[in-house]
Design a protein around this motif. Structure first.
Motif, PDB file in Angstrom:
ATOM      1  N   ILE A 245      23.449 -10.481 -95.328  1.00 34.40           N
ATOM      2  CA  ILE A 245      23.115  -9.209 -94.686  1.00 34.40           C
ATOM      3  C   ILE A 245      24.260  -8.211 -94.852  1.00 34.40           C
ATOM      4  O   ILE A 245      24.026  -7.025 -95.140  1.00 34.40           O
ATOM      5  CB  ILE A 245      22.769  -9.428 -93.206  1.00 34.40           C
ATOM      6  CG1 ILE A 245      21.511 -10.296 -93.070  1.00 34.40           C
ATOM      7  CG2 ILE A 245      22.559  -8.089 -92.498  1.00 34.40           C
ATOM      8  CD1 ILE A 245      21.212 -10.728 -91.638  1.00 34.40           C
TER       9      ILE A 245
ATOM     10  N   GLN B 127      14.108 -10.865 -82.019  1.00 33.86           N
ATOM     11  CA  GLN B 127      14.237  -9.651 -82.830  1.00 33.86           C
ATOM     12  C   GLN B 127      12.894  -8.925 -82.871  1.00 33.86           C
ATOM     13  O   GLN B 127      12.162  -8.992 -83.862  1.00 33.86           O
ATOM     14  CB  GLN B 127      14.715 -10.010 -84.242  1.00 33.86           C
ATOM     15  CG  GLN B 127      16.024 -10.785 -84.283  1.00 33.86           C
ATOM     16  CD  GLN B 127      17.196  -9.962 -83.763  1.00 33.86           C
ATOM     17  OE1 GLN B 127      17.168  -8.747 -83.729  1.00 33.86           O
ATOM     18  NE2 GLN B 127      18.246 -10.663 -83.347  1.00 33.86           N
TER      19      GLN B 127
ATOM     20  N   GLU C   5      15.948  -2.950 -87.258  1.00 34.72           N
ATOM     21  CA  GLU C   5      16.802  -4.133 -87.230  1.00 34.72           C
ATOM     22  C   GLU C   5      18.034  -3.932 -86.341  1.00 34.72           C
ATOM     23  O   GLU C   5      19.025  -4.631 -86.480  1.00 34.72           O
ATOM     24  CB  GLU C   5      17.230  -4.483 -88.658  1.00 34.72           C
ATOM     25  CG  GLU C   5      16.046  -4.786 -89.575  1.00 34.72           C
ATOM     26  CD  GLU C   5      16.438  -5.107 -91.001  1.00 34.72           C
ATOM     27  OE1 GLU C   5      15.547  -5.484 -91.771  1.00 34.72           O
ATOM     28  OE2 GLU C   5      17.637  -4.980 -91.349  1.00 34.72           O
TER      29      GLU C   5
ATOM     30  N   SER D 298      19.654  -7.016 -84.346  1.00 33.08           N
ATOM     31  CA  SER D 298      20.455  -7.962 -85.135  1.00 33.08           C
ATOM     32  C   SER D 298      21.708  -7.297 -85.689  1.00 33.08           C
ATOM     33  O   SER D 298      22.806  -7.875 -85.649  1.00 33.08           O
ATOM     34  CB  SER D 298      19.614  -8.526 -86.275  1.00 33.08           C
ATOM     35  OG  SER D 298      19.149  -7.488 -87.132  1.00 33.08           O
TER      36      SER D 298
ATOM     37  N   SER E 167      17.337  -1.576 -93.607  1.00 37.09           N
ATOM     38  CA  SER E 167      16.763  -2.929 -93.563  1.00 37.09           C
ATOM     39  C   SER E 167      17.591  -3.958 -94.333  1.00 37.09           C
ATOM     40  O   SER E 167      17.041  -4.750 -95.100  1.00 37.09           O
ATOM     41  CB  SER E 167      15.332  -2.914 -94.108  1.00 37.09           C
ATOM     42  OG  SER E 167      15.279  -2.336 -95.403  1.00 37.09           O
TER      43      SER E 167
ATOM     44  N   ALA F 149      18.979  -6.559 -93.056  1.00 35.48           N
ATOM     45  CA  ALA F 149      18.657  -7.890 -92.543  1.00 35.48           C
ATOM     46  C   ALA F 149      17.470  -8.473 -93.301  1.00 35.48           C
ATOM     47  O   ALA F 149      17.491  -9.642 -93.702  1.00 35.48           O
ATOM     48  CB  ALA F 149      18.378  -7.831 -91.046  1.00 35.48           C
ATOM     49  N   ALA F 150      16.445  -7.659 -93.520  1.00 33.22           N
ATOM     50  CA  ALA F 150      15.292  -8.135 -94.288  1.00 33.22           C
ATOM     51  C   ALA F 150      15.721  -8.563 -95.682  1.00 33.22           C
ATOM     52  O   ALA F 150      15.284  -9.605 -96.190  1.00 33.22           O
ATOM     53  CB  ALA F 150      14.234  -7.036 -94.371  1.00 33.22           C
TER      54      ALA F 150
ATOM     55  N   TYR G 166      13.749   1.327 -92.760  1.00 33.60           N
ATOM     56  CA  TYR G 166      14.211   0.171 -91.990  1.00 33.60           C
ATOM     57  C   TYR G 166      13.131  -0.908 -91.844  1.00 33.60           C
ATOM     58  O   TYR G 166      13.378  -1.946 -91.230  1.00 33.60           O
ATOM     59  CB  TYR G 166      14.659   0.612 -90.593  1.00 33.60           C
ATOM     60  CG  TYR G 166      13.667   1.517 -89.906  1.00 33.60           C
ATOM     61  CD1 TYR G 166      12.564   1.004 -89.249  1.00 33.60           C
ATOM     62  CD2 TYR G 166      13.820   2.899 -89.956  1.00 33.60           C
ATOM     63  CE1 TYR G 166      11.635   1.824 -88.660  1.00 33.60           C
ATOM     64  CE2 TYR G 166      12.905   3.734 -89.366  1.00 33.60           C
ATOM     65  CZ  TYR G 166      11.809   3.194 -88.713  1.00 33.60           C
ATOM     66  OH  TYR G 166      10.894   4.032 -88.139  1.00 33.60           O
ATOM     67  N   HIS G 167      11.932  -0.680 -92.387  1.00 35.28           N
ATOM     68  CA  HIS G 167      10.846  -1.659 -92.279  1.00 35.28           C
ATOM     69  C   HIS G 167      10.470  -2.135 -93.680  1.00 35.28           C
ATOM     70  O   HIS G 167       9.754  -1.466 -94.419  1.00 35.28           O
ATOM     71  CB  HIS G 167       9.626  -1.031 -91.587  1.00 35.28           C
ATOM     72  CG  HIS G 167       8.582  -2.029 -91.214  1.00 35.28           C
ATOM     73  ND1 HIS G 167       8.309  -2.369 -89.904  1.00 35.28           N
ATOM     74  CD2 HIS G 167       7.761  -2.797 -91.967  1.00 35.28           C
ATOM     75  CE1 HIS G 167       7.360  -3.283 -89.883  1.00 35.28           C
ATOM     76  NE2 HIS G 167       7.021  -3.557 -91.127  1.00 35.28           N
TER      77      HIS G 167
ATOM     78  N   SER H 160       9.370  -4.933 -86.512  1.00 33.85           N
ATOM     79  CA  SER H 160       9.439  -5.602 -87.811  1.00 33.85           C
ATOM     80  C   SER H 160       9.339  -7.112 -87.594  1.00 33.85           C
ATOM     81  O   SER H 160      10.078  -7.677 -86.782  1.00 33.85           O
ATOM     82  CB  SER H 160      10.763  -5.278 -88.509  1.00 33.85           C
ATOM     83  OG  SER H 160      10.945  -6.129 -89.630  1.00 33.85           O
TER      84      SER H 160
ATOM     85  N   PHE I 177      12.177 -11.384 -89.135  1.00 36.37           N
ATOM     86  CA  PHE I 177      12.892 -12.560 -88.627  1.00 36.37           C
ATOM     87  C   PHE I 177      11.933 -13.710 -88.348  1.00 36.37           C
ATOM     88  O   PHE I 177      12.270 -14.880 -88.547  1.00 36.37           O
ATOM     89  CB  PHE I 177      13.691 -12.210 -87.375  1.00 36.37           C
ATOM     90  CG  PHE I 177      15.023 -11.584 -87.667  1.00 36.37           C
ATOM     91  CD1 PHE I 177      16.177 -12.345 -87.701  1.00 36.37           C
ATOM     92  CD2 PHE I 177      15.127 -10.218 -87.929  1.00 36.37           C
ATOM     93  CE1 PHE I 177      17.413 -11.776 -87.973  1.00 36.37           C
ATOM     94  CE2 PHE I 177      16.347  -9.642 -88.208  1.00 36.37           C
ATOM     95  CZ  PHE I 177      17.500 -10.415 -88.237  1.00 36.37           C
TER      96      PHE I 177
END
Length: 479
Positions: A101, A141, A146, A149, A175, A177-178, A307-308, A398, A401
């Motif tokens: 990440i 989450q 995100e 997180s 995004s 994290a994704a 962010y998605h 989202s 996670f």
């Protein structure tokens, strides 16, 4: 050796694996530093315009977006650390995922799109000097992006500096994290696919299944490159078999469709790798700084839905489904290997106490439990049906996670199921005095090391469990 990041082109799957799984460090190159410095200067000039509205910079966050901030209020607002979004807890991500990440976060920085202060960007890159990252909860989450997180991950580095306008947003929006999660899933899927190929090929040969089920002529007839890959991989692992007489009629369905189920897993892996390749080089910041043009000499800062990442959960769901199907095939093979009427092998591949071997007839029961749990995880990870914990403008969460957690556990359950099958397959070679194909000799040796085939050996479950743990470590290469 340190990986130098100068542009989005440096964000590849190979680089991500080196950083996330193998602990490589990174540094921001001179081109990236120059670009970030210029972008930050443009951004500072942009927000000096009193008519400009930039979310979270000249306004508040969330439901406070309609409130305009004065230059003095902006600085106070920017220096406020994002502690409130760090509202989840427990079940931390593995360090390898957190590292992925952080690596993905840097993609928004290197070409100036985040307008982050260069010193802060350098501090983020230096996070990867440390093998241990801040704990990021894998659950809880349910936010629209995100921020829950990413607040956990980046609060420590923000506490070391005085953030300028947008700096905090540049760390907790977008995004990454994704991207880090789907990268981890894709890397694990590639490793687990090879593990499954080896254990299932070992079983195919132990069953003495007809090699015609893997005939090269099927490569063209099935008209599917992924099934063709699986056929070729199985043929290579079997190395033309033992050369003697084989089963005179077709094997059960679980053996005949094996190349097609492995082909499905190969396709799922490649889909995930394609999503990773797109995501690693994607600019997902919100708001994002666009480059200058004739009408906008300082560029433009616009709000986005970057962010998605909707493709990441889809790709991970495909991996979870592939894991569940492979676990079912392995569980079916466990039972068929022990049924002498089907296998044409000695009953339960067991010739009784005089030979000193233990009883394996309960292993299919354990395999059924692991496979069934994996099947239960193979559900579509959809957008939440309610507004979840969001309110106001934050009305859709989202699910990325959730998708990662499902594939991570399903992958472990597949490893458990394969570990249940491998000792049965190996026993069949031993009781029929047939050789293990050369490409599978190492797997056979590893199985024997962890599951000694003796009546006086340890309880079977813990022994097979140690084999499953070994398989898991093999998948992640020590990461």
């Amino acid at each position: 050796m340190t990986i130098v990041l100068d542009s989005l082109a440096d964000f590849t799957l190979e680089a991500a694996k080196a950083v996330a799984w193998n602990g490589r460090r990174v540094s921001l190159g001179p081109t990236a530093l120059h670009t970030m410095q210029a972008a930050r200067a443009r951004f500072d000039a942009l927000i000096d315009n009193p008519d400009i509205v930039i979310y979270g910079v000249t306004s508040g966050y969330g439901q406070q977006a309609k409130i305009r901030l004065s230059p003095e209020e902006r600085k106070v607002h920017a220096a406020r650390l994002p502690k409130a979004p760090a509202a989840s807890w427990g079940d931390p991500l593995p360090d390898r995922v957190a590292r992925g990440i952080v690596f993905a976060r840097l993609a928004n920085f290197v070409e100036g799109h985040a307008a982050v202060s260069p010193d802060l960007a350098v501090a983020v890159a230096r996070m990867l000097d440390d093998p241990e990252q801040p704990e990021v909860p894998a659950r809880g989450q349910g936010g629209a992006g995100e921020i829950l997180s990413l607040s956990h991950l980046f609060l420590p580095v923000l506490a070391q500096v005085t953030p300028a306008e947008k700096d905090a947003l540049s760390l907790i929006n977008g995004s990454p994290a994704a991207t880090g999660l789907v990268t981890d899933a894709a890397l694990a899927a590639r490793s687990r696919l090879e593990l499954a190929c080896q254990v299932l090929a070992l079983t195919f040969e132990a069953f003495n299944a007809p090699l015609t089920h893997l005939d090269p002529g099927l490569d063209a007839l099935w008209n599917n490159p992924h099934d063709g890959w699986a056929l070729g991989r199985l043929r290579a692992l079997l190395d033309a078999g033992h050369g003697g007489a084989r089963r005179p009629y077709q094997a059960p369905v679980s053996f005949r469709i094996l190349p097609r189920i492995l082909g499905q897993a190969h396709l799922a892996t490649e889909i995930a790798e394609a999503v990773v390749a797109q995501s690693l080089m994607a600019v997902t910041d919100n708001p994002v700084l666009l480059p200058p043009d004739a009408a906008n000499p300082h560029g433009r800062a616009i709000s986005t839905g970057g962010y998605h990442n909707a493709q990441a959960p889809m790709a991970m769901d495909q991996i979870t489904a592939a894991y569940a199907n492979l676990a079912v095939i392995a569980e079916r093979m466990c039972g068929k290997m022990l049924d002498e009427a089907i296998s044409l092998l000695p009953a339960e591949v067991y010739s009784g106490p005089p030979d000193g071997r233990g009883y394996l007839g309960c292993l299919p029961m354990a395999a059924a439990g692991y496979a069934e749990e994996a099947r239960g995880l193979a559900t579509a990870t959809l957008l939440p049906g309610s507004e979840t914990g969001g309110f106001g403008a934050n009305d859709v969460a989202s699910p990325v996670f959730l998708a990662w957690s499902k594939q991570d556990r399903a992958g472990m359950l597949l490893e458990h199921t394969l570990a249940s099958l491998a000792p049965i397959a190996l026993r069949a070679f031993d009781v029929t005095e047939r050789p293990v194909p050369g490409p599978l000799a190492q797997l056979a040796e590893q199985t024997r090391d962890h599951v000694p085939d003796r009546m006086d050996a340890d309880t079977l479950g813990p022994s097979v469990g140690r084999l499953a743990e070994f398989f898991h470590a093999t998948v992640f290469g020590g990461a």
